[in-house]
Structure formats: structure tokens, C-alpha cells
Design an enzyme around this catalytic site. Structure first.
Site, PDB file in Angstrom:
ATOM      1  N   SER A   5      -1.648  -2.528  -2.292  1.00 17.32           N
ATOM      2  CA  SER A   5      -1.408  -1.271  -1.910  1.00 17.32           C
ATOM      3  C   SER A   5      -0.868  -1.355  -0.685  1.00 17.32           C
ATOM      4  CB  SER A   5      -2.314  -0.516  -2.314  1.00 17.32           C
ATOM      5  OG  SER A   5      -2.133   0.711  -1.322  1.00 17.32           O
ATOM      6  N   HIS A  50       2.454  -2.095  -4.677  1.00 12.97           N
ATOM      7  CA  HIS A  50       1.941  -0.537  -5.180  1.00 12.97           C
ATOM      8  C   HIS A  50       2.205   0.398  -4.111  1.00 12.97           C
ATOM      9  CE1 HIS A  50      -0.593   2.021  -7.424  1.00 12.97           C
ATOM     10  NE2 HIS A  50      -1.152   2.593  -6.259  1.00 12.97           N
ATOM     11  N   ASP A  95       1.749   4.143  -2.650  1.00 13.64           N
ATOM     12  CA  ASP A  95       1.189   5.353  -3.005  1.00 13.64           C
ATOM     13  C   ASP A  95       1.738   6.383  -1.998  1.00 13.64           C
ATOM     14  OD1 ASP A  95      -1.191   4.728  -4.289  1.00 13.64           O
ATOM     15  OD2 ASP A  95      -1.826   3.441  -2.600  1.00 13.64           O
ATOM     16  N   MET A 121       1.692  10.511  -1.226  1.00 14.50           N
ATOM     17  CA  MET A 121       0.646  11.670  -1.196  1.00 14.50           C
ATOM     18  C   MET A 121       1.338  12.652  -0.382  1.00 14.50           C
ATOM     19  SD  MET A 121      -2.531   9.643   0.011  1.00 14.50           S
ATOM     20  CE  MET A 121      -3.123   8.073  -0.684  1.00 14.50           C
ATOM     21  N   HIS A 159       3.154   5.108  -7.401  1.00 10.01           N
ATOM     22  CA  HIS A 159       2.014   6.141  -7.775  1.00 10.01           C
ATOM     23  C   HIS A 159       2.262   7.446  -7.028  1.00 10.01           C
ATOM     24  CE1 HIS A 159      -2.598   6.580  -7.639  1.00 10.01           C
ATOM     25  NE2 HIS A 159      -1.983   7.677  -8.417  1.00 10.01           N
ATOM     26  N   MET A 168       1.035  10.766  -6.193  1.00 11.42           N
ATOM     27  CA  MET A 168      -0.096  11.567  -6.147  1.00 11.42           C
ATOM     28  C   MET A 168       0.680  12.962  -5.355  1.00 11.42           C
ATOM     29  SD  MET A 168      -2.891   9.018  -4.812  1.00 11.42           S
ATOM     30  CE  MET A 168      -1.577   7.827  -4.169  1.00 11.42           C
ATOM     31  N   MET A 217      -7.859   5.868 -12.071  1.00  9.43           N
ATOM     32  CA  MET A 217      -8.402   5.874 -10.620  1.00  9.43           C
ATOM     33  C   MET A 217      -9.984   5.693 -10.641  1.00  9.43           C
ATOM     34  SD  MET A 217      -5.917   6.485  -8.773  1.00  9.43           S
ATOM     35  CE  MET A 217      -6.719   6.422  -7.305  1.00  9.43           C
ATOM     36  N   PHE A 219      -7.213   8.609  -0.295  1.00  9.00           N
ATOM     37  CA  PHE A 219      -7.443   7.690   0.589  1.00  9.00           C
ATOM     38  C   PHE A 219      -7.792   6.256   0.249  1.00  9.00           C
ATOM     39  CE2 PHE A 219      -8.992  11.755   1.647  1.00  9.00           C
ATOM     40  CZ  PHE A 219      -8.282  12.141   2.795  1.00  9.00           C
ATOM     41  N   GLY A 238      -9.765   2.559   1.015  1.00  7.76           N
ATOM     42  CA  GLY A 238     -10.920   2.244   1.739  1.00  7.76           C
ATOM     43  C   GLY A 238     -12.300   2.845   1.040  1.00  7.76           C
ATOM     44  N   ASP A 287      -7.488   1.458  -9.812  1.00 12.58           N
ATOM     45  CA  ASP A 287      -6.867   1.671  -8.618  1.00 12.58           C
ATOM     46  C   ASP A 287      -7.974   2.609  -7.796  1.00 12.58           C
ATOM     47  OD1 ASP A 287      -5.594   2.280  -6.158  1.00 12.58           O
ATOM     48  OD2 ASP A 287      -3.850   3.702  -6.995  1.00 12.58           O
ATOM     49  N   GLY A 323      -6.011  -2.347  -1.762  1.00  9.18           N
ATOM     50  CA  GLY A 323      -5.474  -2.344  -0.508  1.00  9.18           C
ATOM     51  C   GLY A 323      -6.170  -2.915   0.632  1.00  9.18           C
ATOM     52  N   SER A 324      -7.304  -2.282   0.880  1.00  9.47           N
ATOM     53  CA  SER A 324      -8.243  -2.904   1.776  1.00  9.47           C
ATOM     54  C   SER A 324      -8.562  -4.246   1.690  1.00  9.47           C
ATOM     55  CB  SER A 324      -9.404  -1.862   2.292  1.00  9.47           C
ATOM     56  OG  SER A 324      -9.224  -0.510   1.673  1.00  9.47           O
TER      57      SER A 324
HETATM   58  C1  DX5 Z   1      -5.850   5.897  -3.491  1.00 15.03           C
HETATM   59  C2  DX5 Z   1      -4.671   5.186  -3.866  1.00 15.03           C
HETATM   60  C3  DX5 Z   1      -4.880   3.614  -3.745  1.00 15.03           C
HETATM   61  C4  DX5 Z   1      -5.388   2.825  -2.459  1.00 15.03           C
HETATM   62  C5  DX5 Z   1      -6.313   1.875  -2.879  1.00 15.03           C
HETATM   63  O1  DX5 Z   1      -5.754   7.112  -3.658  1.00 15.03           O
HETATM   64  O2  DX5 Z   1      -4.053   5.297  -5.034  1.00 15.03           O
HETATM   65  O3  DX5 Z   1      -3.836   2.709  -4.322  1.00 15.03           O
HETATM   66  O4  DX5 Z   1      -4.415   2.705  -1.580  1.00 15.03           O
HETATM   67  O5  DX5 Z   1      -6.814   1.332  -1.573  1.00 15.03           O
HETATM   68  P1  DX5 Z   1      -8.233   0.672  -1.705  1.00 15.03           P
HETATM   69  O6  DX5 Z   1      -7.860  -0.830  -2.243  1.00 15.03           O
HETATM   70  O7  DX5 Z   1      -8.527   0.103  -0.141  1.00 15.03           O
HETATM   71  O8  DX5 Z   1      -9.290   1.296  -2.117  1.00 15.03           O
HETATM   72 ZN    ZN Z   2      -2.593   4.160  -5.918  1.00 11.53          ZN
END
Ligand code: DX5
Ligand code: ZN
Length: 216
Positions: free
Chosen positions: A7, A32, A34, A36, A65, A67, A136, A142, A144, A174, A196-197
Site C-alpha cells: 500500500s 495498492h 488507497d 479516501m 481501493h 474508500m 478489511m 488509516f 498502521g 487489508d 503498508g507499514s
Molecule cells: C486502510 C487502508 C490500508 C492501509 C494498510 O484504510 O485501506 O490499505 O494502507 O496499511 P497498514 O498495512 O499499515 O495497516
Molecule cells: Zn486499502
């Protein structure tokens, strides 16, 4: 072998070109992205111009993705920007079937995402019309956050349904995924992991992606 989709949200936005090159050269399968809107989720990330820029540098599939509320207004724009697959949230789509048709008619892969509290039965009647379900494993908005353990039961339940009704549909998971929980998520029935993180907040993202691929 399962899919790893890093991500971009957790990457350094000042170095997006380097990030794309790193992912191109790595064992990552998809990018990926995201999106938002500050309405469906309590955060704003990035939008169409950034997807467009990433498309120019990325040599792998863009897994977008959304959101956002009213995603139907933006499907064509994200297609033009370079999305290969678009996932919308069931909670944001009172006319989910129509939205899926719109994504498919645009020539893209269609995914449906479920928030942690949303039961699998919400998408049962649409399973044969889509390419992917995104479970999810944190509340969206967010990076992390911590993986919600109940997700594993949900993945198992969905795996049973998919095997019966639409075996080609992928299960993507995810949120809060790392090298310690990846194997359990795959064993529960997932095909694709977003991280992501766990990837970008390490000193060597390329090696971490490789470790993910070895585990799963
Ligand atoms: C959260 C996102 C994820 C996010 C995952 O709303 O949809 O894709 O970036 O990040 P980590 O892997 O850090 O939880
Ligand atoms: Zn995502």
C-alpha cells in the site's frame, strides 16, 4: 503463490518515482492505492492526479481501493487515470450491483470491500458478478493500525462460500498485516495481502516483500 500488494499510503510521497521503481523491481504483485475522501472515512489521502502519476512509473497492476462515498461518480476518472482494478465499499453503495456493472463495463476488474463489522451475507448475491472481495482487517481510514483477530473467522466463512458459489473470486485482506500474521491469514483462505507499514516502515522494503512471498 499468494499475491502481495504493497500500500503506497505508507510510502514516502516525496519519493513516489523511487517507490514505483522499487516495487517494479521487487517481488510485489500489485500496487495498492488507497483513495479516501474524508466522508466515508475520517481521513483524506490522495486522488486522481497521483494515480495518474503512479501509472506512468508503475509496471504492475494498479489495485485501486475506493474508500469514498458515491464512487459511481469517479469510476471513469479512475479508469482514465490508469486503474486496472477498482474496489468499492458495500457500505457506500446502495446500488452495488449497478456500480459493479459500471466497473466491469469500463473493462476493469471489480472488487467489493467489507468493513470489519459488515457480515459476509451482504455480498452473497453478488459473488458471481465480481472478481475480488476485500476483507478489511482494520477500520478503514488509516495505515498502521492493529489487525482485528476476528477477521480470520470471516475469511474462513467467505472461503467456504466462494468455493461453493464462485471459486475464481479472489479474497484480498487489508489492514494491520505483517510478517507475523501473514501465514495465518493465508491459511484462513486469503489469496492477496495488502501491507503498508510492514513494508515501507522497514529499512529494506524489497527484502520485506521477498520475506512476505516466502511465507505465503
Ligand atoms: C486502510 C487502508 C490500508 C492501509 C494498510 O484504510 O485501506 O490499505 O494502507 O496499511 P497498514 O498495512 O499499515 O495497516
Ligand atoms: Zn486499502
Amino acid at each position: 503463490m499468494a499475491i502481495v500488494a504493497p500500500s503506497i499510503l505508507a510510502a514516502n510521497f516525496l519519493q513516489l518515482q523511487d517507490v514505483c521503481q522499487l516495487l517494479n523491481a521487487s517481488k510485489a504483485d500489485w500496487f495498492h492505492l488507497d483513495i479516501m475522501d474524508g466522508r466515508f472515512v475520517p481521513n483524506i489521502s490522495f486522488g486522481i492526479p497521483i494515480v495518474e502519476a503512479i501509472k506512468k512509473a508503475a509496471s504492475k497492476m494498479l489495485d485501486v481501493h475506493l474508500m469514498i462515498e458515491e464512487p459511481e461518480k469517479y469510476i471513469d476518472d479512475f479508469k482514465k487515470a490508469g486503474a486496472d482494478s477498482i474496489t468499492v465499499h458495500v457500505e457506500a453503495c446502495p446500488h452495488l450491483h449497478r456500480n459493479i456493472q459500471q466497473i466491469k463495463n469500463a473493462g476493469l476488474k471489480a472488487g467489493v470491500a467489507l468493513n470489519p463489522h459488515t457480515p459476509i451475507c451482504m455480498i452473497e448475491n453478488i459473488l458471481s458478478d465480481i472478481d475480488m472481495v476485500l476483507i478489511m482487517s482494520v477500520n478503514p481510514g488509516f495505515g498502521g493500525q492493529t489487525f482485528i483477530p476476528h477477521t480470520l473467522h470471516k475469511i474462513k466463512e467467505l472461503r467456504k462460500k466462494i468455493d461453493k458459489i464462485a471459486p475464481d473470486v479472489l479474497i484480498e485482506v487489508d489492514g494491520g498485516i505483517n510478517l507475523n500474521n501473514a501465514a495465518a491469514i493465508i491459511h484462513s483462505g486469503a489469496n492477496a495481502l495488502v501491507a503498508g507499514s510492514a513494508i515501507f516502515q522497514t529499512t529494506n522494503p524489497t527484502a520485506t516483500i521477498e520475506q512476505f512471498k516466502m511465507i505465503i
